[in-house]
Design a protein around this motif. Structure first.
Motif, mmCIF file in Angstrom:
data_model
loop_
_atom_site.group_PDB
_atom_site.id
_atom_site.type_symbol
_atom_site.label_atom_id
_atom_site.label_comp_id
_atom_site.label_asym_id
_atom_site.label_seq_id
_atom_site.Cartn_x
_atom_site.Cartn_y
_atom_site.Cartn_z
ATOM 1 N N ARG A 73 0.827 -1.200 0.000
ATOM 2 C CA ARG A 73 0.000 0.000 0.000
ATOM 3 C C ARG A 73 0.863 1.253 0.000
ATOM 4 N N THR A 74 1.873 1.274 0.845
ATOM 5 C CA THR A 74 2.727 2.448 0.944
ATOM 6 C C THR A 74 3.558 2.642 -0.322
ATOM 7 N N PHE A 75 4.086 1.556 -0.854
ATOM 8 C CA PHE A 75 4.909 1.624 -2.062
ATOM 9 C C PHE A 75 4.101 2.135 -3.252
ATOM 10 N N VAL A 76 2.913 1.575 -3.453
ATOM 11 C CA VAL A 76 2.083 1.983 -4.592
ATOM 12 C C VAL A 76 1.616 3.434 -4.420
ATOM 13 N N ALA A 77 1.229 3.810 -3.215
ATOM 14 C CA ALA A 77 0.833 5.201 -2.981
ATOM 15 C C ALA A 77 2.005 6.145 -3.230
ATOM 16 N N GLY A 78 3.215 5.723 -2.887
ATOM 17 C CA GLY A 78 4.396 6.535 -3.166
ATOM 18 C C GLY A 78 4.605 6.731 -4.648
ATOM 19 N N GLY A 79 4.337 5.691 -5.435
ATOM 20 C CA GLY A 79 4.444 5.818 -6.880
ATOM 21 C C GLY A 79 3.379 6.738 -7.452
ATOM 22 N N ILE A 80 2.176 6.646 -6.933
ATOM 23 C CA ILE A 80 1.085 7.492 -7.419
ATOM 24 C C ILE A 80 1.340 8.958 -7.065
ATOM 25 N N LEU A 81 1.776 9.194 -5.829
ATOM 26 C CA LEU A 81 1.971 10.564 -5.359
ATOM 27 C C LEU A 81 3.365 11.112 -5.668
ATOM 28 N N GLN A 82 4.247 10.263 -6.206
ATOM 29 C CA GLN A 82 5.633 10.655 -6.497
ATOM 30 C C GLN A 82 6.344 11.131 -5.230
ATOM 31 N N HIS A 83 6.224 10.344 -4.160
ATOM 32 C CA HIS A 83 6.844 10.637 -2.870
ATOM 33 C C HIS A 83 7.832 9.531 -2.548
ATOM 34 N N ARG A 84 9.108 9.850 -2.521
ATOM 35 C CA ARG A 84 10.134 8.832 -2.276
ATOM 36 C C ARG A 84 10.058 8.263 -0.870
ATOM 37 N N THR A 85 9.640 9.056 0.091
ATOM 38 C CA THR A 85 9.532 8.554 1.460
ATOM 39 C C THR A 85 8.549 7.396 1.524
ATOM 40 N N LEU A 86 7.456 7.494 0.807
ATOM 41 C CA LEU A 86 6.477 6.408 0.780
ATOM 42 C C LEU A 86 7.054 5.175 0.081
ATOM 43 N N ILE A 87 7.775 5.391 -1.004
ATOM 44 C CA ILE A 87 8.356 4.264 -1.729
ATOM 45 C C ILE A 87 9.363 3.534 -0.841
ATOM 46 N N PHE A 88 10.247 4.286 -0.173
ATOM 47 C CA PHE A 88 11.236 3.655 0.704
ATOM 48 C C PHE A 88 10.576 3.003 1.918
ATOM 49 N N GLY A 89 9.520 3.616 2.437
ATOM 50 C CA GLY A 89 8.791 3.021 3.559
ATOM 51 C C GLY A 89 8.141 1.701 3.168
ATOM 52 N N GLY A 90 7.566 1.654 1.969
ATOM 53 C CA GLY A 90 6.980 0.404 1.484
ATOM 54 C C GLY A 90 8.024 -0.679 1.303
ATOM 55 N N ALA A 91 9.175 -0.308 0.749
ATOM 56 C CA ALA A 91 10.255 -1.282 0.571
ATOM 57 C C ALA A 91 10.770 -1.770 1.921
ATOM 58 N N ALA A 92 10.844 -0.877 2.914
ATOM 59 C CA ALA A 92 11.274 -1.279 4.256
ATOM 60 C C ALA A 92 10.289 -2.283 4.857
ATOM 61 N N ALA A 93 9.007 -2.078 4.633
ATOM 62 C CA ALA A 93 8.010 -3.025 5.147
ATOM 63 C C ALA A 93 8.172 -4.389 4.492
#
Length: 187
Positions: A126-146
């Motif tokens: 959820r966090t990774f995909v939302a990061g891609g949609i919103l173009q937010h690297r923090t979300l992408i890295f948070g999703g990968a960490a999960a």
């Protein structure tokens, strides 16, 4: 009017999707902070009191789900304009709620050793995909960490170890991105 001209006219700059609004970013930030607090607190309580047999997760997910539903209903009712990005993240958020509601119910069949890593993968996706949609690297890295925490959780069979990883994942995939989104709305 030719077909090509009609097609071009229908996709003018006025029909482009709106960028995400500050209100939608604030709603997403609140959602991440709410779910991060609920899942992290449930993991800590379950780790310290294992005799509760999953009750903290059922209470936390039901409470967070009802709170989030009421909050998003109120916000959606007051918001006249929605963006394409905001709608995509909203549907992703809804799918995550459903999965988080179903997973604790599967504990009697699958056991915590399987359900907890699955929760980590759901939160990460959820966090990774939302990061891609919103173009937010923090979300992408948070999703990968999960996802990394989820892979580690499969290596540990002790529920307490998995719960610690779930609490760390809630911080990395929900609380930190939620705080970053909150900060982005205040700029």
């Amino acid at each position: 009017m030719s077909t090509a001209a009609a097609f071009t006219a229908s996709f003018s700059s006025n029909s482009q999707p709106l960028p995400i609004t500050p209100q939608e970013l604030a709603t997403n930030a609140t959602d991440y902070l709410l779910w991060g607090t609920a899942v992290g607190a449930a993991a800590v309580v379950q780790a310290t009191a294992p005799q509760l047999h999953g009750l903290p997760f059922q209470v936390a997910i039901a409470g967070a789900g009802l709170t989030a539903f009421a909050f998003h209903f109120y916000r959606g009712w007051k918001q006249p304009v929605r963006s394409g990005q905001g709608e995509a993240v909203r549907l992703l958020r809804l799918a995550t709620w459903v999965l988080l509601a179903v997973l604790p119910a599967l504990v009697p069949q699958l056991g915590w050793a399987t359900v907890l890593p699955l929760m980590l993968f759901v939160l990460g996706t959820r966090t990774f995909v939302a990061g891609g949609i919103l173009q937010h690297r923090t979300l992408i890295f948070g999703g990968a960490a999960a996802w990394v925490f989820g892979a580690l959780a499969f290596r540990f069979s002790a529920p307490v170890d998995q719960l610690i990883l779930l609490a760390a994942s809630a911080a990395a995939a929900l609380l930190v991105p939620g705080a970053m989104l909150r900060a982005a709305t205040r700029r």
